[in-house]
Design a protein around this motif. Structure first.
Motif, PDB file in Angstrom:
ATOM      1  N   GLN A  14      12.781  29.274  38.202  1.00 42.43           N
ATOM      2  CA  GLN A  14      13.699  30.280  37.673  1.00 42.43           C
ATOM      3  C   GLN A  14      15.093  29.697  37.484  1.00 42.43           C
ATOM      4  O   GLN A  14      15.755  29.957  36.484  1.00 42.43           O
ATOM      5  CB  GLN A  14      13.754  31.487  38.607  1.00 42.43           C
ATOM      6  N   CYS A 126      12.716  37.446  29.699  1.00 40.49           N
ATOM      7  CA  CYS A 126      12.926  38.058  31.018  1.00 40.49           C
ATOM      8  C   CYS A 126      11.777  37.820  31.997  1.00 40.49           C
ATOM      9  O   CYS A 126      12.016  37.447  33.136  1.00 40.49           O
ATOM     10  CB  CYS A 126      13.189  39.548  30.867  1.00 40.49           C
ATOM     11  N   HIS A 127      10.562  38.050  31.557  1.00 42.90           N
ATOM     12  CA  HIS A 127       9.418  37.908  32.469  1.00 42.90           C
ATOM     13  C   HIS A 127       8.275  37.133  31.821  1.00 42.90           C
ATOM     14  O   HIS A 127       7.143  37.201  32.277  1.00 42.90           O
ATOM     15  CB  HIS A 127       8.947  39.285  32.954  1.00 42.90           C
TER      16      HIS A 127
END
Length: 163
Positions: A14, A126-127
């Motif tokens: 991340q 985002c994901h």
């Protein structure tokens, strides 16, 4: 306030994704360049050009008019061309050289804007939800497809109607 008390502690992956996307964004803003797709498909980012004379993009309410002969829109004229119209939150894709489809760039998972096209799939930053060129989910967590909009074409003029 101590930032570490409230800070999000990302995983290594991340952190690298956030760091790299920030660097790329800063580089693009600083250079004033547009980003072309990483694979053989053509991609054009029309953010900041909509409505400018000569851009080939006209937005009036829920209607978007594209002139495929204009330089900002020209990549969409060829098979595999992708155009992100950020201010309208629309993605246009030339599927096979003649048929153009248009989708909302809003990911059905949590409303982030799908903003990349890589290796034949649209990607939400985002994901990491991924969508095929028909708007269908290839990989979640998105619970469903991207919303599709109506498209009509007359020669080099494409009209997208958001409904």
């Amino acid at each position: 306030m101590d930032v570490r008390e409230t800070a999000f502690e990302p995983s290594r992956r991340q952190f690298l994704e956030l760091f790299c996307s920030g660097c790329v964004g800063a580089l693009l803003v600083g250079a004033g360049a547009s980003l072309l797709g990483c694979d053989t498909m053509k991609e054009e980012d029309a953010s900041g050009t909509e409505g400018n004379p000569g851009s080939g993009i006209t937005i009036q309410g829920n209607t978007i008019r594209l002139d495929l002969t204009a330089s900002d829109v020209r990549p969409l004229a060829s098979a595999g061309g992708v155009l992100f119209i950020r201010s309208a939150r629309v993605i246009a894709i030339n599927v096979d050289g003649t048929r153009i489809r248009a989708f909302s760039s809003i990911c059905p998972h949590q409303g982030c804007d799908v903003d990349r096209f890589q290796e034949g799939v649209l990607i939400c930053p985002c994901h990491d939800s991924r969508f095929n060129t028909a708007g269908g989910v290839v990989r979640g967590p998105a619970p469903g497809p991207l919303r599709e909009y109506g498209v009509s074409r007359s020669g080099d003029i494409v009209v997208i109607t958001k409904s």
